[in-house]
Design a protein around this motif. Structure first.
Motif, PDB file in Angstrom:
ATOM      1  N   ARG A 160       7.565  -0.085 -11.806  1.00 39.63           N
ATOM      2  CA  ARG A 160       8.917  -0.135 -11.277  1.00 39.63           C
ATOM      3  C   ARG A 160       9.106   0.758 -10.053  1.00 39.63           C
ATOM      4  NH1 ARG A 160      12.606   0.507 -16.267  1.00 39.63           N
ATOM      5  NH2 ARG A 160      12.298  -1.670 -16.786  1.00 39.63           N
ATOM      6  N   SER A 161       8.156   1.648  -9.829  1.00 39.05           N
ATOM      7  CA  SER A 161       8.265   2.526  -8.657  1.00 39.05           C
ATOM      8  C   SER A 161       7.720   1.830  -7.416  1.00 39.05           C
ATOM      9  CB  SER A 161       7.523   3.842  -8.901  1.00 39.05           C
ATOM     10  OG  SER A 161       6.126   3.632  -8.852  1.00 39.05           O
ATOM     11  N   CYS A 162       7.272   0.581  -7.559  1.00 37.42           N
ATOM     12  CA  CYS A 162       6.773  -0.155  -6.390  1.00 37.42           C
ATOM     13  C   CYS A 162       7.951  -0.581  -5.519  1.00 37.42           C
ATOM     14  CB  CYS A 162       5.989  -1.392  -6.830  1.00 37.42           C
ATOM     15  SG  CYS A 162       5.507  -2.402  -5.403  1.00 37.42           S
ATOM     16  N   PRO A 163       7.953  -0.177  -4.258  1.00 32.47           N
ATOM     17  CA  PRO A 163       9.081  -0.500  -3.384  1.00 32.47           C
ATOM     18  C   PRO A 163       9.224  -1.992  -3.088  1.00 32.47           C
ATOM     19  CG  PRO A 163       7.848   1.363  -2.498  1.00 32.47           C
ATOM     20  CD  PRO A 163       7.024   0.774  -3.614  1.00 32.47           C
TER      21      PRO A 163
ATOM     22  N   GLY B 139       0.780  -1.232   0.000  1.00 30.19           N
ATOM     23  CA  GLY B 139       0.000   0.000   0.000  1.00 30.19           C
ATOM     24  C   GLY B 139       0.811   1.282   0.000  1.00 30.19           C
ATOM     25  N   TYR B 140       1.973   1.265  -0.637  1.00 32.35           N
ATOM     26  CA  TYR B 140       2.792   2.475  -0.659  1.00 32.35           C
ATOM     27  C   TYR B 140       2.218   3.538  -1.598  1.00 32.35           C
ATOM     28  CZ  TYR B 140       6.283  -0.299   1.797  1.00 32.35           C
ATOM     29  OH  TYR B 140       6.933  -1.068   2.714  1.00 32.35           O
ATOM     30  N   ALA B 141       1.445   3.096  -2.591  1.00 33.21           N
ATOM     31  CA  ALA B 141       0.712   4.005  -3.490  1.00 33.21           C
ATOM     32  C   ALA B 141       1.580   4.701  -4.529  1.00 33.21           C
ATOM     33  CB  ALA B 141      -0.096   5.049  -2.701  1.00 33.21           C
ATOM     34  N   ASN B 142       2.840   4.285  -4.663  1.00 40.89           N
ATOM     35  CA  ASN B 142       3.653   4.892  -5.722  1.00 40.89           C
ATOM     36  C   ASN B 142       3.046   4.632  -7.105  1.00 40.89           C
ATOM     37  OD1 ASN B 142       5.433   5.826  -3.843  1.00 40.89           O
ATOM     38  ND2 ASN B 142       7.161   4.552  -4.462  1.00 40.89           N
TER      39      ASN B 142
ATOM     40  N   VAL C 213      -0.098   4.327  -7.867  1.00 38.81           N
ATOM     41  CA  VAL C 213      -1.298   5.147  -8.073  1.00 38.81           C
ATOM     42  C   VAL C 213      -0.897   6.560  -8.477  1.00 38.81           C
ATOM     43  CG1 VAL C 213      -3.488   5.887  -7.081  1.00 38.81           C
ATOM     44  CG2 VAL C 213      -2.415   3.780  -6.281  1.00 38.81           C
ATOM     45  N   VAL C 214       0.189   7.024  -7.895  1.00 38.45           N
ATOM     46  CA  VAL C 214       0.683   8.352  -8.258  1.00 38.45           C
ATOM     47  C   VAL C 214       1.251   8.323  -9.683  1.00 38.45           C
ATOM     48  CG1 VAL C 214       2.397  10.122  -7.684  1.00 38.45           C
ATOM     49  CG2 VAL C 214       1.118   8.987  -5.865  1.00 38.45           C
TER      50      VAL C 214
END
Lengths: 410, 64
Positions: B53-56, B13-16, B18-19
């Motif tokens: 790819r921005s998903c941690p 649920g870091y939401a990167n 979605v941004v």
């Protein structure tokens, strides 16, 4: 002849720059130079899942040989960069022939600030995979862990060690350590979180010296107390890896100084990414440096775009974002928080198990937020920071989610 | 056509995402990613790959 982009630094910023260059259709050579001999690896798990042994070295690998080969990324690992010749376009390497570049990306990151109390075995910092292996090995032996510094790394490692069943004490010179980031009310909740999970906190107290050896240290504290510990973790911040650039003529001032497009002012074909980069943030109107994962990823994408679109570069104006996992709290921070900003708190960790602290600098518009265990609030804040939203609007949106209105009798 | 895949067990649920690509990703009430679209036309590919790819925690992939 092919153009060559050399990327110095094989952590998240360097790896993502290389990957994003290919995604942008860059067809030249890409050489990724790393000082460590390890394959590129991800750092956030080092204080969490890797330390807890639920992640492995393979699972935190960012780019293996096969993936590098498929993308045409030449890995040159185990080579420390020692300088840049900005007129000859050469990257100087230790014990190695200099590398020619057409574009250079500096992504050398930062290093853990070293322990002022000595760095003999058993006194750890936590920044590299090797640091992680070594701390993990010592935690497995059991015994008390003393953590000096209650920042994100120290607090996360303390929570992980507690989960592993160790006795843990955090020492920090500030009375409310998280007030470095948040205001004192929210900062206080962080202290409560650790204490309620069995961590001993000694705040408002410094460390004068560490006596003894691995397995039986004694920390002499400024309040006159002694603290016994088998293992010590020193988490007192990081410093940018920029000293190797000092002879280059590039402007270095607490990081490599860059324009709004993340290019050095003197040599626009030299870029910076990640912890080492201090760039001009147009929206903030100041030069800033950010030591967080998401920033390295977003900045890498921007630099890859600017390398492939030099005639039409994009200014880098991110909304800051960082997360931290401590005990059962997922902490997420958006934009800028604390400082002189006014704070409006929605929810309460005791009552709701979640909260959002909203910050405004001008008294109206959201300038930052700290959110715990509340994904929908995180999304609303991240979206709101992008498009602009007032604290009042957010409050009206979030409050009903927190305390559902009772059904009206008809 | 490339498709986007999510590892719901890995999502934190870091939401990167979605941004990065709000027309492809959302979060549910528990903070787990929701895929709004599966198919990724070529025109969207680059930004959806960047968002993935921005998903941690590497919970997202775009597969050919």
């Amino acid at each position: 002849m092919d153009t060559v982009t050399v990327i110095v630094g094989s952590s998240i910023g360097g790896v993502r720059t290389a990957q994003s260059l290919r995604l942008e259709g860059y067809e030249g050579r890409i050489v990724l130079v790393g000082e460590e001999t390890e394959l590129p690896y991800d750092k956030p798990p080092l204080s969490k899942s890797f330390l807890a042994s639920t992640a492995t070295e393979a699972s935190i690998c960012l780019l293996n040989q096969q993936q590098a080969q498929e993308l045409g990324i030449e890995l040159q690992l185990g080579h420390a960069a020692t300088g840049v010749d900005i007129t000859g376009n050469l990257l100087q390497l230790q014990g190695q022939e200099a590398l020619h570049f057409d574009n250079l990306v500096v992504a050398t990151g930062s290093s853990a600030r070293s322990s002022p109390w000595g760095d003999r075995p058993g006194i750890h910092v936590l920044r590299t995979l090797d640091d992680g292996r070594s701390l993990r090995g010592n935690l497995a032996k059991g015994g008390q862990l003393a953590v000096i510094g209650a920042g994100f790394i120290g607090a996360e490692a303390a929570a992980t060690a507690r989960m592993l069943g160790l006795q843990v004490t955090i020492v920090d010179p500030l009375p409310i350590p998280m007030s470095r980031i948040f205001n004192s009310e929210v900062g206080q909740w962080f202290g409560d979180l650790h204490r309620s999970n069995g961590v001993t906190t000694i705040f408002g107290t410094g460390v004068e010296a560490i006596d003894g050896e691995q397995g039986s240290f004694t920390l002499r504290l400024t309040n006159g107390q002694n603290l016994e510990a088998a293992t010590v973790l020193v988490g007192i911040g990081a410093v940018p890896n920029d000293t190797w650039l000092e002879s280059s003529g590039l402007l270095v001032d607490n990081g490599l100084v860059l324009d709004e497009y993340c290019r050095t002012v003197d040599a626009p074909h030299i870029y910076g990414v990640g912890d080492v980069a201090r760039w001009r943030h147009q929206k903030h109107g100041e030069d800033i440096r950010i030591e967080h994962w998401t920033n390295a990823v977003e900045q890498a994408a921007c630099v890859a775009y600017n390398i492939t679109h030099p005639e039409n570069p994009r200014a880098y104006t991110p909304v800051e974002y960082v997360w931290s996992d401590q005990h059962d709290w997922k902490i997420q921070v958006v934009g800028r928080v604390g400082g002189n900003a006014e704070q409006d708190i929605i929810g309460d960790p005791e009552v709701n198990g979640r909260f959002a602290a909203l910050y405004t600098v001008d008294g109206t518009n959201l300038s930052g937020a700290a959110i715990v265990n509340w994904p929908k609030a995180l999304l609303a804040c991240r979206r709101g920071m992008g498009t602009g939203i007032t604290v009042q609007e957010l409050r009206e949106k979030l409050e009903p989610m927190l305390d559902p209105q009772p059904l009206q009798a008809s | 056509m490339p498709v986007v895949k999510a590892d719901l067990g890995a999502c934190q649920g870091y939401a990167n995402c979605v941004v990065g690509a709000p027309d492809y990703f959302d979060l549910d009430d528990d903070g787990i990613v929701v895929l709004l679209k599966i198919d990724v036309p070529e025109a969207d590919r680059q930004r959806v790959v960047e968002a993935a790819r921005s998903c941690p925690v590497s919970a997202l992939r775009v597969e050919d």
